[in-house]
Design a protein around this motif. Structure first.
Motif, PDB file in Angstrom:
ATOM      1  N   SER A 244     -17.455 -54.759 -70.369  1.00 59.11           N
ATOM      2  CA  SER A 244     -17.460 -52.903 -69.352  1.00 59.11           C
ATOM      3  C   SER A 244     -18.760 -52.485 -68.781  1.00 59.11           C
ATOM      4  N   LEU A 245     -18.760 -52.270 -68.040  1.00 54.81           N
ATOM      5  CA  LEU A 245     -19.702 -52.098 -67.167  1.00 54.81           C
ATOM      6  C   LEU A 245     -20.761 -51.184 -67.660  1.00 54.81           C
ATOM      7  N   ASP A 246     -20.421 -49.960 -68.371  1.00 51.76           N
ATOM      8  CA  ASP A 246     -20.464 -49.039 -69.039  1.00 51.76           C
ATOM      9  C   ASP A 246     -21.654 -49.741 -70.115  1.00 51.76           C
ATOM     10  N   SER A 247     -21.606 -50.423 -70.756  1.00 51.39           N
ATOM     11  CA  SER A 247     -22.004 -51.204 -72.085  1.00 51.39           C
ATOM     12  C   SER A 247     -24.030 -51.659 -71.111  1.00 51.39           C
ATOM     13  N   LEU A 248     -23.126 -51.953 -69.886  1.00 44.49           N
ATOM     14  CA  LEU A 248     -25.233 -52.719 -69.358  1.00 44.49           C
ATOM     15  C   LEU A 248     -25.952 -51.589 -69.250  1.00 44.49           C
ATOM     16  N   PRO A 249     -27.365 -52.103 -69.422  1.00 46.44           N
ATOM     17  CA  PRO A 249     -28.409 -50.769 -69.195  1.00 46.44           C
ATOM     18  C   PRO A 249     -28.916 -49.946 -67.148  1.00 46.44           C
ATOM     19  N   ARG A 250     -29.182 -49.309 -67.493  1.00 48.98           N
ATOM     20  CA  ARG A 250     -29.059 -49.066 -66.093  1.00 48.98           C
ATOM     21  C   ARG A 250     -31.005 -48.192 -66.070  1.00 48.98           C
ATOM     22  N   ILE A 251     -31.213 -48.038 -65.050  1.00 50.37           N
ATOM     23  CA  ILE A 251     -32.045 -47.117 -64.110  1.00 50.37           C
ATOM     24  C   ILE A 251     -32.095 -46.396 -63.511  1.00 50.37           C
ATOM     25  N   VAL A 372     -31.254 -50.151 -75.717  1.00 48.10           N
ATOM     26  CA  VAL A 372     -30.195 -48.978 -75.301  1.00 48.10           C
ATOM     27  C   VAL A 372     -29.376 -49.906 -75.337  1.00 48.10           C
ATOM     28  N   SER A 373     -29.240 -51.371 -75.249  1.00 54.65           N
ATOM     29  CA  SER A 373     -28.282 -52.156 -75.175  1.00 54.65           C
ATOM     30  C   SER A 373     -28.475 -52.306 -77.417  1.00 54.65           C
ATOM     31  N   GLY A 374     -28.646 -52.433 -78.118  1.00 57.34           N
ATOM     32  CA  GLY A 374     -28.514 -52.711 -79.468  1.00 57.34           C
ATOM     33  C   GLY A 374     -29.098 -54.060 -79.731  1.00 57.34           C
ATOM     34  N   SER A 375     -29.985 -54.613 -79.023  1.00 58.99           N
ATOM     35  CA  SER A 375     -30.541 -56.357 -78.993  1.00 58.99           C
ATOM     36  C   SER A 375     -32.114 -56.770 -79.614  1.00 58.99           C
ATOM     37  N   ALA A 384     -30.453 -45.927 -80.408  1.00 59.63           N
ATOM     38  CA  ALA A 384     -30.863 -45.186 -78.796  1.00 59.63           C
ATOM     39  C   ALA A 384     -30.274 -45.473 -77.725  1.00 59.63           C
ATOM     40  N   ASN A 385     -30.052 -44.509 -77.210  1.00 61.15           N
ATOM     41  CA  ASN A 385     -29.618 -44.507 -75.910  1.00 61.15           C
ATOM     42  C   ASN A 385     -29.496 -44.208 -74.493  1.00 61.15           C
ATOM     43  N   ARG A 386     -30.995 -43.638 -75.076  1.00 63.19           N
ATOM     44  CA  ARG A 386     -31.983 -43.628 -73.650  1.00 63.19           C
ATOM     45  C   ARG A 386     -33.613 -43.401 -74.051  1.00 63.19           C
ATOM     46  N   VAL A 387     -34.329 -44.459 -73.326  1.00 63.82           N
ATOM     47  CA  VAL A 387     -35.992 -45.015 -73.343  1.00 63.82           C
ATOM     48  C   VAL A 387     -36.492 -44.635 -71.743  1.00 63.82           C
ATOM     49  N   THR A 399     -49.064 -44.344 -61.963  1.00 62.21           N
ATOM     50  CA  THR A 399     -48.438 -44.338 -63.086  1.00 62.21           C
ATOM     51  C   THR A 399     -46.775 -44.171 -62.368  1.00 62.21           C
ATOM     52  N   VAL A 400     -45.919 -45.156 -63.079  1.00 61.89           N
ATOM     53  CA  VAL A 400     -44.536 -45.446 -63.150  1.00 61.89           C
ATOM     54  C   VAL A 400     -44.349 -45.336 -64.275  1.00 61.89           C
ATOM     55  N   SER A 401     -43.205 -44.810 -64.162  1.00 63.81           N
ATOM     56  CA  SER A 401     -42.095 -44.433 -65.273  1.00 63.81           C
ATOM     57  C   SER A 401     -40.840 -44.536 -64.901  1.00 63.81           C
ATOM     58  N   PHE A 402     -40.229 -45.296 -65.913  1.00 62.15           N
ATOM     59  CA  PHE A 402     -38.408 -45.695 -65.739  1.00 62.15           C
ATOM     60  C   PHE A 402     -37.909 -44.810 -66.847  1.00 62.15           C
ATOM     61  N   ILE A 403     -36.433 -44.477 -66.561  1.00 57.27           N
ATOM     62  CA  ILE A 403     -35.679 -43.668 -67.580  1.00 57.27           C
ATOM     63  C   ILE A 403     -34.569 -44.920 -67.622  1.00 57.27           C
ATOM     64  N   VAL A 404     -34.458 -45.322 -68.634  1.00 53.34           N
ATOM     65  CA  VAL A 404     -33.474 -46.022 -69.037  1.00 53.34           C
ATOM     66  C   VAL A 404     -32.385 -46.204 -69.746  1.00 53.34           C
ATOM     67  N   GLU A 405     -31.085 -46.341 -69.545  1.00 53.49           N
ATOM     68  CA  GLU A 405     -29.594 -45.398 -70.189  1.00 53.49           C
ATOM     69  C   GLU A 405     -28.309 -46.354 -70.464  1.00 53.49           C
ATOM     70  N   ARG A 406     -28.005 -46.344 -71.095  1.00 48.56           N
ATOM     71  CA  ARG A 406     -26.410 -46.738 -71.382  1.00 48.56           C
ATOM     72  C   ARG A 406     -25.659 -45.458 -70.779  1.00 48.56           C
ATOM     73  N   ALA A 407     -24.618 -45.918 -70.384  1.00 51.28           N
ATOM     74  CA  ALA A 407     -23.134 -44.431 -69.603  1.00 51.28           C
ATOM     75  C   ALA A 407     -22.904 -43.457 -70.582  1.00 51.28           C
ATOM     76  N   ALA A 408     -22.916 -44.552 -71.464  1.00 49.29           N
ATOM     77  CA  ALA A 408     -22.568 -43.437 -73.064  1.00 49.29           C
ATOM     78  C   ALA A 408     -23.360 -42.294 -73.144  1.00 49.29           C
ATOM     79  N   ALA A 409     -24.963 -42.459 -72.403  1.00 50.29           N
ATOM     80  CA  ALA A 409     -25.878 -41.630 -73.816  1.00 50.29           C
ATOM     81  C   ALA A 409     -25.284 -40.365 -72.913  1.00 50.29           C
TER      82      ALA A 409
END
Length: 409
Positions: A244-251, A372-375, A384-387, A399-409
């Motif tokens: 599923s596309l939703d299983s892929l981590p996204r910024i 977020v992908s459980g790996s 962990a769904n959002r980091v 300073t740089v910050s990212f939010i990485v999540e799965r769609a189900a978060a």
């Protein structure tokens, strides 16, 4: 929306020169291993970015984007660029790649973070890294520039709010402990005595001012690579693999702020304000706002910059885990432990995992994607769904910050 298709990290305990490897060899290893891990073919990659701070000084080498063309014939003609922002170089390279994807120029980017730092004596390495300070204007008397600068940060916290060394040592103890579960961590095999995490001058000698050996992140050789994709390209990638596309981590969000290069100027500018480094706080808040995060409770883990224990101490309150100056509360109550309210640096961070400067921001993003992908294996944070990542260059100059999540978060 930019998706993370996966990537690869080198073993940060490896000394490349002892393996007969140079910078180009390590670069090729990272890209080839990354393509193997993601089942991406070189011909599919449309743009390449490199995060690196000081290859000219450590290896006498510039123009690192040209290394792509050595990896695979399909990369001959690939548009590439190298990005420098001291310890935030990798994150700035990621920002550039995401901007190209969001602009619709390309659909699939390869981002490499890389640094070789163990091919010169320690004192020489310290002098090279001092290039991120305001040369000729600050810390000219220090033997080790960055331990001196972050000693000043510890002193500033003590002056404003009070600071106990035991809290800094607990940060170190947690990060070294987390690293033991990370198969790529530089310090995973290190052993310490109880005295190591005290102000014992033999077990934990002074480096500069208030900074002791166990306060310090580990310089090392290392690389990390991530493959970033547009939604269209990510959907195609997922469909071909039956996932599923939703299983892929996204910024989901990003923040990027800069401050004047001099440490003293930053501290003077923040006099009377709640946060020692207001631009760090702004980058954190910007990332959350873009991701639609309104409460820190929506974040499940953090990979933060801990070049020194004082850096992470600062990050704790700037992240909003405590009120300004009260980071010690989150340390004492176990909030930052794995299994705590907001686990910080489950990878081991810069102190435990290691800090090959240009690779760190890319490594943080990759670890966030793993979480977020459980790996993430033995250092996986349950649920962990959002980091959030927090990557800092210089004395928080960038300073740089990212939010990485799965769609189900």
């Amino acid at each position: 929306m930019v998706f993370i298709l996966g990537g690869w990290q080198s073993d940060f305990s490896t000394v490349w020169s002892r393996q007969g490897m140079d910078l180009a060899d390590a670069f090729a290893e990272a890209v080839n291993q990354g393509m193997a891990a993601t089942a991406i073919d070189a011909a599919e990659v449309e743009t390449g970015h490199v995060g690196n701070f000081t290859a000219e000084l450590f290896a006498g080498q510039g123009l690192l984007g040209g290394f792509f063309g050595l990896v695979d014939p399909a990369f001959n003609g690939l548009p590439t660029a190298r990005h420098e922002a001291a310890c935030a170089s990798g994150s700035v390279a990621v920002l550039a790649a995401t901007a190209e994807i969001e602009a619709g120029r390309y659909d699939l980017a390869c981002v490499v973070g890389i640094e070789q730092m163990r091919n010169v004596p320690g004192q020489t390495a310290a002098e090279h890294l001092g290039a991120a300070a305001w040369v000729g204007h600050e810390y000219g008397e220090a033997r080790y520039v960055w331990p001196a600068a972050f000693s000043d940060l510890a002193e500033e916290y003590d002056r404003r709010y009070g600071l106990k060394y035991e809290h800094l040592m607990r940060i170190a103890e947690i990060n070294f402990g987390n690293a033991k579960r990370n198969p790529n961590a530089q310090t995973r095999g290190y052993a310490f005595s109880p005295e190591s995490f005290t102000a014992d001058d033999d077990a934990n000698p002074v480096v500069e001012g208030r900074t002791r050996k166990m306060d310090c992140g580990q310089v090392t050789d290392g690389s990390a690579v991530v493959f970033l994709a547009s939604e269209k390209r990510a959907a195609d990638y997922a469909a071909k693999r039956g996932i599923s596309l939703d299983s892929l981590p996204r910024i989901a969000g990003w923040g990027h702020r800069s401050a004047p290069i001099g440490y003293a100027r930053k501290v003077a500018d923040s006099a009377g304000q709640p946060y020692v480094f207001p631009q760090v706080r702004r980058a954190i808040e910007d990332a959350r706002a873009r991701a639609g995060v309104t409460d820190i409770a929506q974040i499940d883990a953090v990979e933060t910059h801990d070049c020194f224990t004082a850096t992470e101490y600062m990050a704790i309150d700037h992240l909003g885990l405590t009120a300004p100056g009260e980071s010690w509360k989150a340390i004492e109550d176990g909030s930052i432990d794995v299994g705590g309210r907001l686990p910080i640096n489950p990878s081991g961070g810069l102190i435990g995992c290691g800090h090959p400067v240009g690779a760190t921001g890319v490594r943080m993003l990759l670890d966030a994607a793993k979480q977020v992908s459980g790996s993430a294996g033995d250092y996986q944070v349950d649920g962990a769904n959002r980091v959030q990542t927090l990557n800092i260059g210089g004395s928080t100059t960038t300073t740089v910050s990212f939010i990485v999540e799965r769609a189900a978060a």
